[in-house]
Design a protein around this motif. Structure first.
Motif, PDB file in Angstrom:
ATOM      1  N   ARG A 138       0.843  -1.189   0.000  1.00 18.49           N
ATOM      2  CA  ARG A 138       0.000   0.000   0.000  1.00 18.49           C
ATOM      3  C   ARG A 138       0.881   1.243   0.000  1.00 18.49           C
ATOM      4  NH1 ARG A 138      -4.812   1.783  -0.198  1.00 18.49           N
ATOM      5  NH2 ARG A 138      -5.536  -0.369  -0.399  1.00 18.49           N
ATOM      6  N   TYR A 139       0.515   2.205  -0.844  1.00 16.16           N
ATOM      7  CA  TYR A 139       1.282   3.439  -0.997  1.00 16.16           C
ATOM      8  C   TYR A 139       0.420   4.654  -0.682  1.00 16.16           C
ATOM      9  CZ  TYR A 139       4.582   0.587  -3.747  1.00 16.16           C
ATOM     10  OH  TYR A 139       5.469  -0.370  -4.170  1.00 16.16           O
ATOM     11  N   LEU A 140       1.077   5.735  -0.320  1.00 20.46           N
ATOM     12  CA  LEU A 140       0.448   7.045  -0.230  1.00 20.46           C
ATOM     13  C   LEU A 140       1.171   7.980  -1.188  1.00 20.46           C
ATOM     14  CD1 LEU A 140      -1.763   8.476   1.686  1.00 20.46           C
ATOM     15  CD2 LEU A 140       0.216   9.729   2.557  1.00 20.46           C
ATOM     16  N   VAL A 141       0.395   8.761  -1.928  1.00 21.85           N
ATOM     17  CA  VAL A 141       0.925   9.842  -2.745  1.00 21.85           C
ATOM     18  C   VAL A 141       0.306  11.127  -2.239  1.00 21.85           C
ATOM     19  CG1 VAL A 141       1.161  10.797  -5.066  1.00 21.85           C
ATOM     20  CG2 VAL A 141       1.197   8.323  -4.737  1.00 21.85           C
ATOM     21  N   TRP A 142       1.108  12.182  -2.103  1.00 23.07           N
ATOM     22  CA  TRP A 142       0.579  13.426  -1.558  1.00 23.07           C
ATOM     23  C   TRP A 142       1.393  14.612  -2.064  1.00 23.07           C
ATOM     24  CZ3 TRP A 142       4.070  10.340   0.800  1.00 23.07           C
ATOM     25  CH2 TRP A 142       5.156  10.915   1.451  1.00 23.07           C
ATOM     26  N   ALA A 143       0.880  15.807  -1.799  1.00 23.78           N
ATOM     27  CA  ALA A 143       1.561  17.055  -2.160  1.00 23.78           C
ATOM     28  C   ALA A 143       2.051  17.729  -0.888  1.00 23.78           C
ATOM     29  CB  ALA A 143       0.607  17.980  -2.917  1.00 23.78           C
ATOM     30  N   GLN A 144       3.270  18.272  -0.947  1.00 23.78           N
ATOM     31  CA  GLN A 144       3.829  18.911   0.241  1.00 23.78           C
ATOM     32  C   GLN A 144       4.872  19.951  -0.144  1.00 23.78           C
ATOM     33  OE1 GLN A 144       5.115  16.216   3.326  1.00 23.78           O
ATOM     34  NE2 GLN A 144       5.135  17.833   4.851  1.00 23.78           N
ATOM     35  N   LYS A 145       5.021  20.926   0.735  1.00 20.80           N
ATOM     36  CA  LYS A 145       6.050  21.941   0.623  1.00 20.80           C
ATOM     37  C   LYS A 145       7.316  21.449   1.320  1.00 20.80           C
ATOM     38  CE  LYS A 145       8.347  25.891   0.716  1.00 20.80           C
ATOM     39  NZ  LYS A 145       9.098  26.349  -0.468  1.00 20.80           N
ATOM     40  N   ASP A 146       8.392  21.266   0.563  1.00 22.88           N
ATOM     41  CA  ASP A 146       9.694  20.975   1.138  1.00 22.88           C
ATOM     42  C   ASP A 146      10.337  22.313   1.477  1.00 22.88           C
ATOM     43  OD1 ASP A 146      12.376  20.481   1.657  1.00 22.88           O
ATOM     44  OD2 ASP A 146      12.581  18.975   0.079  1.00 22.88           O
ATOM     45  N   PRO A 147      10.648  22.557   2.745  1.00 26.49           N
ATOM     46  CA  PRO A 147      11.215  23.860   3.125  1.00 26.49           C
ATOM     47  C   PRO A 147      12.491  24.212   2.372  1.00 26.49           C
ATOM     48  CG  PRO A 147      10.531  22.628   5.060  1.00 26.49           C
ATOM     49  CD  PRO A 147      10.421  21.683   3.904  1.00 26.49           C
ATOM     50  N   LYS A 177       3.843  27.773  -7.946  1.00 25.18           N
ATOM     51  CA  LYS A 177       4.591  26.590  -8.371  1.00 25.18           C
ATOM     52  C   LYS A 177       3.959  25.385  -7.680  1.00 25.18           C
ATOM     53  CE  LYS A 177       8.922  29.044  -9.206  1.00 25.18           C
ATOM     54  NZ  LYS A 177      10.363  29.160  -8.860  1.00 25.18           N
ATOM     55  N   VAL A 178       3.111  24.673  -8.428  1.00 29.46           N
ATOM     56  CA  VAL A 178       2.241  23.669  -7.807  1.00 29.46           C
ATOM     57  C   VAL A 178       2.238  22.356  -8.579  1.00 29.46           C
ATOM     58  CG1 VAL A 178      -0.178  23.075  -7.351  1.00 29.46           C
ATOM     59  CG2 VAL A 178       0.686  25.329  -6.717  1.00 29.46           C
ATOM     60  N   ASN A 179       2.464  21.265  -7.872  1.00 26.53           N
ATOM     61  CA  ASN A 179       2.040  19.934  -8.272  1.00 26.53           C
ATOM     62  C   ASN A 179       1.193  19.405  -7.122  1.00 26.53           C
ATOM     63  OD1 ASN A 179       4.992  18.601 -10.060  1.00 26.53           O
ATOM     64  ND2 ASN A 179       3.447  20.092 -10.681  1.00 26.53           N
ATOM     65  N   GLU A 180      -0.065  19.014  -7.390  1.00 26.10           N
ATOM     66  CA  GLU A 180      -0.984  18.598  -6.324  1.00 26.10           C
ATOM     67  C   GLU A 180      -2.068  17.720  -6.916  1.00 26.10           C
ATOM     68  OE1 GLU A 180      -2.627  22.272  -4.815  1.00 26.10           O
ATOM     69  OE2 GLU A 180      -4.055  22.444  -6.464  1.00 26.10           O
ATOM     70  N   GLY A 181      -2.995  17.292  -6.062  1.00 25.31           N
ATOM     71  CA  GLY A 181      -4.190  16.586  -6.525  1.00 25.31           C
ATOM     72  C   GLY A 181      -3.926  15.310  -7.296  1.00 25.31           C
ATOM     73  N   ALA A 182      -3.047  14.459  -6.787  1.00 22.73           N
ATOM     74  CA  ALA A 182      -2.704  13.225  -7.502  1.00 22.73           C
ATOM     75  C   ALA A 182      -3.858  12.233  -7.511  1.00 22.73           C
ATOM     76  CB  ALA A 182      -1.475  12.583  -6.862  1.00 22.73           C
ATOM     77  N   SER A 238      -2.104  11.069 -12.472  1.00 24.57           N
ATOM     78  CA  SER A 238      -2.471  12.401 -12.949  1.00 24.57           C
ATOM     79  C   SER A 238      -2.326  13.376 -11.795  1.00 24.57           C
ATOM     80  CB  SER A 238      -3.898  12.413 -13.493  1.00 24.57           C
ATOM     81  OG  SER A 238      -4.802  11.974 -12.489  1.00 24.57           O
ATOM     82  N   PHE A 239      -2.085  14.633 -12.112  1.00 21.41           N
ATOM     83  CA  PHE A 239      -1.935  15.650 -11.075  1.00 21.41           C
ATOM     84  C   PHE A 239      -2.319  17.005 -11.648  1.00 21.41           C
ATOM     85  CE2 PHE A 239       2.051  15.520 -13.368  1.00 21.41           C
ATOM     86  CZ  PHE A 239       2.430  16.851 -13.488  1.00 21.41           C
TER      87      PHE A 239
END
Length: 319
Positions: free
Chosen positions: A147-156, A195-200, A212-213
């Motif tokens: 089982r995997y999780l894919v998510w969007a996050q801000k890397d500082p 600057k966005v990659n989200e909504g996978a 898709s994203f």
């Protein structure tokens, strides 16, 4: 399969953004999405996709008045894992300066009730990642026993708003092992406004794993890209993933479709066709912050495929 609407002037459901439709083994389609007030999580179900139009929306959880889950409830998704239901969503803490914008973390609700609309949902906790930073749009899938999780996050350490990450999971609310970045905004179409990659959203078909994203600001510049890995590849290796150099779905003024994005996938009633679910507006000009414009509507289309077996998003919305 019951005939779906073919006109994008008339969406499946109005004012429901970030739509998620899941077909369960009980024959029901379960629907959830962001509501314009960003204050609650609703579920509805029906035996057909079209039936979701008239299905009663049941509120299964409301945000508290204060605390870390007290603002901007975004993008819920419902999953069924190991005999229990889970809802992933993002929530923020209201502050005096930002009203909780871009302070989101990811959380998990759960219930063991067979019908999740009747369940007593409990907060399992926060989905903890490597950083305590802006994080949202968690989605989960199983592939070859993991089982995997894919998510969007801000890397500082990275300039930009959000990147896409993947990790294995030890249970539906806990990550395990390495967490790796598989996409960061790099092209002009991914960096308009933000600057966005989200909504996978994940689709495993034709020997490949597709993700898709969505990218750029949430106005008419919002659009969709696609990541692809071979189904036998190491999904935790960033080198396994190939991103399209151009968007796979964008605003189409000719048919009145503006800012398409944050999609999900489901299947037809007879299981023979994949279904594309996404939100968009039917007008271009927005007054004020696009996040507070309520008219992102839910649309559905039968998903078509290109000759090479990859999803044909543009062809799928053609009448």
């Amino acid at each position: 399969m019951e005939k779906l609407e073919t006109s994008y002037i008339k969406p499946l459901l109005e004012q429901r953004a970030d739509p998620w439709i899941y077909k369960h083994t009980d024959g029901y389609y379960y629907f959830t999405a962001s509501v314009p007030e960003y204050d609650r999580i609703e579920l509805r179900r029906a035996l057909t996709i079209e039936g979701l139009k008239e299905a009663k929306a049941v509120i299964v959880w409301r945000k508290p008045a204060e605390g870390p889950l007290s603002a901007n409830i975004w993008a819920p998704e419902i999953h069924f894992v190991g005999g229990s239901w889970y809802i992933y969503f993002a929530a923020a803490r209201t502050t005096e300066t930002n009203e909780g914008l871009f302070d989101h973390r990811m959380y998990v609700l759960t219930t063991d009730e067979a019908n999740p609309l009747e369940g007593s949902w409990q907060v399992e906790g926060q989905l903890r990642t490597a950083w305590e930073s802006f994080a949202l749009d968690a989605t989960s899938f199983e592939h070859k026993g993991t089982r995997y999780l894919v998510w969007a996050q801000k890397d500082p350490a990275i300039v930009g708003n959000s990147n896409l990450y993947i990790s294995a999971m030890s249970n539906p609310w806990t990550l395990c092992g390495k967490q790796v970045m598989i996409a960061t905004p790099q092209f002009a179409w991914e960096t308009i406004g933000f600057k966005v990659n989200e909504g996978a959203a994940v689709l495993i078909r034709n020997g490949r794993v597709f993700i898709s994203f969505s990218a750029s600001a949430t106005d008419f510049n919002y659009c969709m890209g696609l990541l692809t890995a071979q189904e036998d590849a190491d999904l935790l290796d960033p080198g396994s993933w190939v991103k399209t150099t151009s968007p796979v779905l964008t605003t189409n003024e000719r048919i009145g479709l503006f800012g398409p994005g944050h999609n999900s996938f489901t299947v037809s009633e007879d299981g023979t066709q994949d279904i594309l679910v996404f939100h968009a507006r039917n007008y271009k000009e927005i007054v004020g912050d696009p996040l507070y414009d309520p008219n992102r509507h839910t649309f559905v289309r039968v998903l078509k495929y290109n000759g090479d077996g990859s999803p044909d998003f543009v062809g799928s919305i053609a009448n």
